[in-house]
Every structure is written in structure tokens, then in C-alpha cells.
Design a protein around this motif. Structure first.
Motif, PDB file in Angstrom:
ATOM      1  N   CYS B   9       0.278  -1.548  -0.351  1.00  0.00           N
ATOM      2  CA  CYS B   9      -0.053  -0.086   0.164  1.00  0.00           C
ATOM      3  C   CYS B   9       0.625   1.167   0.247  1.00  0.00           C
ATOM      4  CB  CYS B   9      -0.887   0.336   1.011  1.00  0.00           C
ATOM      5  SG  CYS B   9      -1.600   1.420   1.432  1.00  0.00           S
ATOM      6  N   CYS B  12      -0.030   3.055   3.092  1.00  0.00           N
ATOM      7  CA  CYS B  12      -0.193   2.708   5.303  1.00  0.00           C
ATOM      8  C   CYS B  12       1.503   1.490   5.110  1.00  0.00           C
ATOM      9  CB  CYS B  12      -0.646   2.223   6.097  1.00  0.00           C
ATOM     10  SG  CYS B  12      -1.050   0.739   5.236  1.00  0.00           S
ATOM     11  N   CYS B  28      -6.200  -0.106   0.015  1.00  0.00           N
ATOM     12  CA  CYS B  28      -5.692  -1.475   1.062  1.00  0.00           C
ATOM     13  C   CYS B  28      -6.852  -2.072   2.457  1.00  0.00           C
ATOM     14  CB  CYS B  28      -4.720  -0.466   1.757  1.00  0.00           C
ATOM     15  SG  CYS B  28      -4.360  -0.994   3.313  1.00  0.00           S
ATOM     16  N   CYS B  31      -5.931   0.531   5.335  1.00  0.00           N
ATOM     17  CA  CYS B  31      -6.132   2.070   5.297  1.00  0.00           C
ATOM     18  C   CYS B  31      -7.214   2.210   4.593  1.00  0.00           C
ATOM     19  CB  CYS B  31      -5.001   2.894   5.490  1.00  0.00           C
ATOM     20  SG  CYS B  31      -4.560   3.293   3.938  1.00  0.00           S
ATOM     21  N   HIS B  33      -6.896   2.962   1.800  1.00  0.00           N
ATOM     22  CA  HIS B  33      -5.915   4.013   0.411  1.00  0.00           C
ATOM     23  C   HIS B  33      -6.170   3.050  -0.924  1.00  0.00           C
ATOM     24  CE1 HIS B  33      -2.272   5.122  -2.162  1.00  0.00           C
ATOM     25  NE2 HIS B  33      -3.187   6.250  -1.414  1.00  0.00           N
TER      26      HIS B  33
HETATM   27 ZN   LIG Z   1      -2.961   1.251   3.792  1.00  0.00          ZN
END
Ligand SMILES: [Zn+2]
Lengths: 273, 269
Positions: B9, B12, B28, B31, B33
């Protein structure tokens, strides 16, 4: 011949005539109008109505200050969204009453700040591009000093675009370009050359229609004579444009910008998509 | 980068098994994302299988200003990209609705807009107007292509004007703003969507955060210029997670398919 950076310095010269100087020279009975009717009056954009010769016109432009104090108040001619929306309000008003529009471009760029982003700087500029491309009255744009990127184009979609001989018009400032490209803003002179931002360059690239001569050292030394040349160019452009039917005017404006760009057509493509 | 067994990712740094990451739409699980996608991945995400047909693939960038290192940059970008430029254009079906489609490729010189990007966007809008198709644009961009100087700036005017043609035929522009959408692309066609959708967490703005910070000399508020921030400020219609994007698009496209009330002179009688 002056170097590109020499021209950049002239375009930014503190004694160069500002939009207000042009308005006072070009127009009779100028009435300044204020505000976007949504949020505020942006002091970085000046605009209003008046007579150009015997023709009622709407005029607007970026306004830099004539001294430090005024420059701070006017954000050095960097408009916020409310400035672009004020410009649009005046242009739509001009369309309603059948007045041609004159725009004066002189800005380092649109203001980069928190409030500007919150209130939709990108949306304000995009909307101006969209609306100007369809405005049913003639638009004449004059780049008088700095034509800084989207902040300049935001009032620059016009039937005729002129540049003063020592004005610049660019997608990015030479300093910004140099720091992105070479991580060194001091290489701005090389970036200024590479960007081809002088009036002669833009004429060659067929982005502008004409160059307004600046006598001697430039407009800061000969403002009256320079603005006289500008008046002649605007007058003859108005003569050509005012006889056109609105449909034709808008179609030609579309075609003018539609043609801009350089690319090749290659049939040998073999990629995925 | 998505051809390996594992992928990290970008936000993170959690490592994901590629098959799981793929089935999570490249989002992700830790997190949230949303990873940046290239056009082939977007086509698989959004279009009905096998319906995408490309248009205007033969447009190729030149180096009109003879700008330092531009040719090398273009050559390198073409090598690793799936097309010849930073936008892929074509038509496809999305939930059975035929639409014109543009997808920008952040892997190609930051999906910056030069002559070819502007020309392909304008041609697509004209094509859609001519065929009376709605337009979907998946947008990401670092802004104007400074290596093409003033010609890149003028693409903003050209693309914005072409949106008018689409509207003349009463067809909608549906924009999907993905991470990052900035500069001259935001300030032209990206902000002219009739329905503006953004992906969760996408950076969207005119000026870049670094430029703003330098100008004002103060720290930017948390979440500044995210999709959620723009939604709150009234600059977007919808913020969606990627797994819901296709369904959202289908609803919007279907609603716009309904026969319009025949306003005289609308060009759609
Ligand atoms: Zn992430």
C-alpha cells in the motif's frame, strides 16, 4: 533581440501601465462595477462599463497595485474564485445587453490559498472557459503584462487575443518551471527561453492574433504611445467582429481554440489501447 | 507494479497478496487507500466485459517547443504505458448503457495535459455529441504539460469549449475524479461534470498543496483538498468507495437515458 528573461522583467515592471491605466485611457464615462453576488468583491479583478469611441463596452481585467500597499490589497493581481465569478457576471451582463467585452490580462496566476481552494478556484476558472466559449458577444483580450497560466486564461477565451510586445503568456512561471525541472529557481532564464513565452513566440505558435508595439524601452516609459497602439488594435478588431452574426462569432471562436495544439497522426500504433 | 505476487500500500505500506488486493478493487484493507490504476485496470473495473473499443489511438505527441528532455520523457513514458499518451479514449457499455469513455493514466508523465490529451478529450466530446452518447471520464492529472508551454494551456480552453457541444445534444458529462486531480485539468473539463463523482481520499485541487503552503506560509488544515473536503465545500456531488463506483455510474447513466422533455431547440427532438 532581448532575452526571454529580459522580457519577463519588463512584463513585471512595477511602472508598467496597469489595467486601470488602460481603462482610463481607452474608455470614456467608465463606471466601475463590483462583486460576484455570491461571496465578495475581489480587488484583484477590476471591471465595469463605459464607451470605447461611441461603442458601449464591458471591460475587465486583473488589477495589480501601483505600490506595495496597493499590491498587498489587490493580491498582486492574483484573483480568487470570486474574481473569476465577478468577471463572468460582468460578461453575462454584457451578453444580456449586447455589449462587446474587452479583457485585460496581467496576473502572475490565480491565487493559491486555502480560501481560494475552498471556494472552488478550479471550478471558477473552468466555468469561465466554458461560458466564454459560448458568449454571444465579441470578446477581445489583451495581455498587457504577465499572462500567468490558468489565472490568465480564465478571462482569456476571446475572438481576438493581442499581446503587448513585452508581455508574456505562459503555462507556468519560469521560476516554477525551473524549480520543477532542475530543482533550481535560479535557472529561470533558461526556463523562460524553453517555455517560449514572449509575444513573438506566441504569434509564431499561432496562439495570439497580433502584437501591440511598445516604443523604446517599453510601455513603462511610453505608456501613452503604447496604449494608443492598443486602442487602434481594439478598434479594428471591433470593426471586424461587430458585423458578425452571433452564431458565426461563437463558431469561429470555437474553431480558433479547437485548432490549437501540435501532434502527429501515426497509423503504426500497435499498443494495447 | 501490479504484476507481482505481493503489493505494498502506497499509504500505510501494508503488504497485500495481489489476488486479495485485486478482489478488493486495489483498495487497502487496512487504511482504505485507493491505489492508482492504469487504464486497462479501470476498463476492467467499470466496463461490461469485452465492450470497450478504443478511439483516436493514432494521436502521438510531438515536441513543438523543442523543450529540454521532453522527447526522452515521452519515449520513456510510451515504453511503460499501455498507449501513446496520458489518456485512453473510446466507447464501452456500462451496465448495458453505451457511453463514450476517457481514462487518464497517472503513469504517463503524471497524466499531464499536452496537445494530445486535449485533442483526444475534445475529439471524444465531439464524438459523443455526434453519436448522442453520455460521456464518462475517469480523471487524474498533475496538471498542464509544461513541456508544451502555452499550447498545453490552450488545451484547457479547447476541452472546456467541447463540453458545450455535448450539452448542445443534451448528453451528460459524468466525471470520476481520482487521485490526484490538480492544476489545469481540474480547472477545465474535470470541474465541468454534470455529475461529479470522486473516489474516497483522492487529492483534488487547483494549486498543489506545496505551492499553497509556500505562498501563505502556514500549515494546511488536515484533510485539505481531499475528496471529502471538496464534498463538504460543495464542489462535488458524490464521494464513493471504489467498490461502489460502477453501481453509482450505472444509476447515473440510466437516469440520464430517460427520454428528455422535448424543449424546443434543444437539439434532441
Ligand atoms: Zn494502506
Amino acid at each position: 533581440m532581448k532575452s526571454a528573461m529580459d522580457v519577463v522583467r519588463l512584463a513585471r515592471h512595477p511602472k508598467r501601465p496597469t489595467s486601470r491605466d488602460f481603462i482610463d485611457y481607452l474608455l470614456r464615462d467608465f463606471v466601475e462595477l463590483h462583486g460576484d453576488r455570491r461571496f465578495a468583491d475581489d480587488p484583484a479583478i477590476i471591471g465595469g462599463i463605459g464607451f470605447f469611441d461611441s461603442i458601449a463596452v464591458t471591460i475587465l481585467g486583473h488589477q495589480k497595485g501601483r505600490n506595495v500597499k496597493e499590491n498587498i490589497r489587490r493580491h498582486f493581481g492574483m484573483a480568487h474564485p470570486e474574481g473569476y465569478r465577478k468577471a463572468l457576471r460582468l460578461m453575462k451582463q454584457a451578453e444580456r445587453f449586447g455589449r462587446p467585452v474587452i479583457t485585460l490580462i496581467d496576473t502572475p496566476g490565480a491565487y493559491p490559498g486555502i480560501g481560494a481552494e475552498e471556494r472552488g478556484q478550479a471550478e471558477a476558472i473552468a466555468t469561465n472557459l466554458y461560458e466564454m466559449s459560448g458568449l454571444r458577444v465579441p470578446i477581445i483580450a489583451l495581455v498587457t503584462g504577465e499572462g500567468g497560466s490558468g489565472g490568465a486564461l480564465g478571462i482569456g477565451v476571446a475572438d481576438r487575443v493581442f499581446m503587448l510586445a513585452n508581455a508574456i503568456y505562459s503555462v507556468i512561471s519560469p521560476e516554477g518551471c525551473a524549480s520543477i525541472l532542475w530543482k533550481d529557481a535560479a535557472k529561470a532564464p533558461a526556463a523562460a527561453e524553453a517555455l517560449r513565452l514572449r509575444a513573438v513566440d506566441l504569434k509564431e505558435l499561432e496562439v495570439i492574433d497580433g502584437i501591440i508595439a511598445e516604443p523604446g524601452e517599453g510601455a513603462h516609459e511610453h505608456p501613452g504611445e503604447t496604449m494608443g497602439h492598443a486602442r487602434k488594435a481594439i478598434a479594428s478588431a471591433l470593426n471586424e467582429l461587430l458585423v458578425l452574426d452571433a452564431e458565426i462569432l461563437v463558431q469561429r471562436r470555437y474553431d480558433k481554440f479547437r485548432r490549437m495544439g501540435v501532434f502527429s497522426l501515426d497509423d503504426g500504433f500497435s499498443g494495447l489501447i | 507494479m501490479l504484476n507481482r505476487l505481493f503489493v505494498q500500500c502506497a499509504q500505510c505500506q501494508t503488504t497485500h497478496y495481489i489476488q486479495f488486493f485485486k478482489s478488493a478493487h486495489y483498495v487497502c484493507s487496512r487504511c482504505g487507500h485507493h491505489a492508482r490504476l492504469d487504464p486497462p485496470h479501470w476498463i476492467r473495473q467499470l466496463c461490461d466485459r469485452g465492450t470497450f473499443h478504443s478511439l483516436f489511438t493514432n494521436l502521438k505527441s510531438l515536441d513543438p517547443l523543442d523543450f529540454p528532455q521532453y522527447r526522452e520523457k515521452l519515449d520513456a513514458a510510451v515504453q511503460k504505458a499501455s498507449g501513446w499518451e496520458a489518456v485512453v479514449t473510446g466507447h464501452a457499455e456500462i451496465g448495458g448503457v453505451k457511453a463514450a469513455l476517457a481514462i487518464m493514466d497517472p503513469g504517463f508523465i503524471m497524466a499531464s495535459m499536452g496537445s494530445v490529451v486535449g485533442e483526444k478529450i475534445a475529439r471524444l466530446l465531439e464524438y459523443a455529441a455526434g453519436h448522442r452518447l453520455p460521456v464518462v471520464m475517469v480523471i487524474s492529472s498533475g496538471g498542464a504539460r509544461m513541456q508544451e508551454g502555452i499550447l498545453s494551456l490552450m488545451q484547457m480552453a479547447k476541452t472546456a469549449a467541447a463540453v458545450r457541444l455535448l450539452h448542445g445534444k443534451r448528453q451528460p458529462l459524468v466525471t470520476v475524479l481520482s487521485d490526484p486531480t490538480t492544476g489545469g485539468v481540474t480547472a477545465s473539463f474535470a470541474m465541468l461534470g454534470d455529475v461529479s463523482i470522486a473516489e474516497t481520499g483522492a487529492l483534488i485541487g487547483f494549486a498543489g498543496p506545496r505551492v499553497i503552503q509556500q505562498t501563505i506560509g502556514q500549515k494546511l488544515p488536515p484533510g485539505f483538498q481531499t475528496a471529502e473536503f471538496l464534498l463538504e465545500k460543495g464542489m462535488l456531488d458524490i464521494v464513493v468507495a471504489r467498490r461502489n463506483l460502477r453501481a453509482t455510474l450505472i444509476s447515473v447513466l440510466k437516469i440520464h437515458q430517460s427520454r428528455p422533455y422535448p424543449v424546443r431547440g434543444s437539439g434532441n427532438e
